[in-house]
Design a protein around this motif. Structure first.
Motif, PDB file in Angstrom:
ATOM      1  N   ALA A   1       4.479   0.036   3.521  1.00  0.00           N
ATOM      2  CA  ALA A   1       3.708   0.869   2.590  1.00  0.00           C
ATOM      3  C   ALA A   1       3.289   0.067   1.359  1.00  0.00           C
ATOM      4  O   ALA A   1       2.217   0.299   0.787  1.00  0.00           O
ATOM      5  CB  ALA A   1       4.522   2.088   2.187  1.00  0.00           C
ATOM      6  N   SER A   2       4.137  -0.916   0.955  1.00  0.00           N
ATOM      7  CA  SER A   2       3.817  -1.721  -0.229  1.00  0.00           C
ATOM      8  C   SER A   2       2.551  -2.553  -0.011  1.00  0.00           C
ATOM      9  O   SER A   2       1.926  -3.013  -0.968  1.00  0.00           O
ATOM     10  CB  SER A   2       4.992  -2.643  -0.568  1.00  0.00           C
ATOM     11  N   GLN A   3       2.175  -2.747   1.259  1.00  0.00           N
ATOM     12  CA  GLN A   3       0.971  -3.527   1.571  1.00  0.00           C
ATOM     13  C   GLN A   3      -0.273  -2.643   1.669  1.00  0.00           C
ATOM     14  O   GLN A   3      -1.390  -3.146   1.711  1.00  0.00           O
ATOM     15  CB  GLN A   3       1.158  -4.258   2.913  1.00  0.00           C
ATOM     16  N   GLN A   4      -0.033  -1.328   1.772  1.00  0.00           N
ATOM     17  CA  GLN A   4      -1.162  -0.450   2.114  1.00  0.00           C
ATOM     18  C   GLN A   4      -1.882   0.104   0.896  1.00  0.00           C
ATOM     19  O   GLN A   4      -1.726   1.261   0.520  1.00  0.00           O
ATOM     20  CB  GLN A   4      -0.660   0.676   3.042  1.00  0.00           C
ATOM     21  N   ASN A   5      -2.670  -0.781   0.276  1.00  0.00           N
ATOM     22  CA  ASN A   5      -3.548  -0.345  -0.801  1.00  0.00           C
ATOM     23  C   ASN A   5      -4.761  -1.251  -0.837  1.00  0.00           C
ATOM     24  O   ASN A   5      -4.769  -2.325  -0.211  1.00  0.00           O
ATOM     25  CB  ASN A   5      -2.797  -0.345  -2.145  1.00  0.00           C
ATOM     26  N   GLY A   6      -5.771  -0.826  -1.560  1.00  0.00           N
ATOM     27  CA  GLY A   6      -7.038  -1.558  -1.586  1.00  0.00           C
ATOM     28  C   GLY A   6      -6.878  -2.992  -2.041  1.00  0.00           C
ATOM     29  O   GLY A   6      -7.520  -3.899  -1.505  1.00  0.00           O
ATOM     30  N   LEU A   7      -5.983  -3.212  -3.014  1.00  0.00           N
ATOM     31  CA  LEU A   7      -5.782  -4.562  -3.535  1.00  0.00           C
ATOM     32  C   LEU A   7      -5.293  -5.505  -2.435  1.00  0.00           C
ATOM     33  O   LEU A   7      -5.822  -6.606  -2.254  1.00  0.00           O
ATOM     34  CB  LEU A   7      -4.779  -4.530  -4.699  1.00  0.00           C
ATOM     35  N   MET A   8      -4.273  -5.054  -1.668  1.00  0.00           N
ATOM     36  CA  MET A   8      -3.718  -5.924  -0.632  1.00  0.00           C
ATOM     37  C   MET A   8      -4.699  -6.119   0.524  1.00  0.00           C
ATOM     38  O   MET A   8      -4.705  -7.186   1.155  1.00  0.00           O
ATOM     39  CB  MET A   8      -2.371  -5.375  -0.123  1.00  0.00           C
ATOM     40  N   VAL A   9      -5.534  -5.111   0.801  1.00  0.00           N
ATOM     41  CA  VAL A   9      -6.587  -5.303   1.812  1.00  0.00           C
ATOM     42  C   VAL A   9      -7.474  -6.465   1.381  1.00  0.00           C
ATOM     43  O   VAL A   9      -7.752  -7.383   2.163  1.00  0.00           O
ATOM     44  CB  VAL A   9      -7.437  -4.022   1.997  1.00  0.00           C
TER      45      VAL A   9
ATOM     46  N   ALA B   1      -2.195  -3.619   6.086  1.00  0.00           N
ATOM     47  CA  ALA B   1      -2.802  -3.117   4.844  1.00  0.00           C
ATOM     48  C   ALA B   1      -3.843  -2.041   5.138  1.00  0.00           C
ATOM     49  O   ALA B   1      -4.024  -1.104   4.356  1.00  0.00           O
ATOM     50  CB  ALA B   1      -3.429  -4.275   4.072  1.00  0.00           C
TER      51      ALA B   1
ATOM     52  N   GLY C   1      -3.602   0.092   7.345  1.00  0.00           N
ATOM     53  CA  GLY C   1      -2.933   1.262   7.899  1.00  0.00           C
ATOM     54  C   GLY C   1      -2.927   1.274   9.414  1.00  0.00           C
ATOM     55  O   GLY C   1      -2.667   2.309  10.030  1.00  0.00           O
TER      56      GLY C   1
END
Lengths: 132, 113
Positions: free
Chosen positions: A62-70, B35, B37
């Motif tokens: 979950a810590s990877q799942q945000n726009g920044l990490m994408v 990332a 999902g």
């Protein structure tokens, strides 16, 4: 009689900006930051895994799942391919020339061999991860 | 630095560079999938835990992570010099210490899993 040779003043911090080759060299060398970042990220992942419960691992995911990490992973992937992987393969025949008796294995053969091995390694990793 | 020491440092650098050049693109791509999902099945807890429990999985994770760390450390040492930081002893001690700590942590976590 003393001679004073002329020493060209060269900046210690911006010397590589004068020449395309030097710039390319610096762009390649700083890939070590990406290698370090992803190694440490992998260690964080292992720490979560070592906790032994799905909760900690899912929190890591979950810590990877945000726009920044994408954005970070997408940019890192392209940069890493261009300046680390492909450069490393290009330099491989110079760093590790293969001698066959009197002759040397042509540089192209070594480079193509690296690309083929890389495709196989990547497919194995994707297969292990269940992507393919 | 003695020639023997130099060859060890260079050997770790070259081995780590080769391994990370081959493995990291796929690894970064997997992080990108996570990332987005779209975590693949093999990276769900049960599967990745099983992989890291297997001795072959442990060995490959240890080799990839530790050698990559030593590669990054050595290259970062040179990068500091190239950006004009002329404190090689301090920089070398710092980067190799981080690589050593990371290696020990990797071994510890893999042992615990």
């Amino acid at each position: 009689m003393s001679r004073q040779p002329y020493v060209r003043p060269i900046s210690k911090t911006t010397w590589y900006m004068r020449n395309g080759r030097y710039k390319r060299y610096m762009l390649r060398e700083v890939t070590c930051l990406l290698v370090g970042f992803y190694s440490l990220l992998a260690i964080f992942g292992l720490a979560a895994l070592a906790a032994g419960t799905p909760e900690r691992w899912d929190a890591f995911l979950a810590s990877q799942q945000n726009g920044l990490m994408v954005a970070v992973h997408a940019i890192a992937l392209v940069y890493f391919l261009v300046y680390m992987t492909f450069d490393w393969f290009k330099l491989a025949p110079k760093a590790m020339p293969v001698q066959l008796g009197e002759k040397k294995l042509p540089a192209q053969v070594i480079v193509i061999g690296h690309y083929l091995a890389w495709v196989v390694v990547s497919l194995v990793i994707f297969w292990l991860a269940g992507v393919i | 630095m003695s020639i023997a020491k130099k060859s060890v440092v260079w050997g770790l650098f070259a081995a780590g560079g080769t391994i990370s050049a081959f493995v990291f693109p796929a690894m970064i791509a997997l992080f990108l999938l996570i990332a987005l999902g779209k975590t693949p099945a093999g990276l769900q807890f049960e599967s990745i835990h099983a992989f890291a429990t297997n001795w072959l999985g442990k060995l490959s994770l240890f080799v990839v992570i530790s050698l990559s760390l030593w590669h990054a450390a050595h290259r970062l040492r040179v990068v500091f010099h190239d950006f004009g930081v002329r404190l090689d002893k301090v920089v070398a001690n710092a980067v190799y210490l981080v690589a050593l700590i990371g290696t020990v942590m990797t071994a510890f976590y893999l042992y615990v899993i």
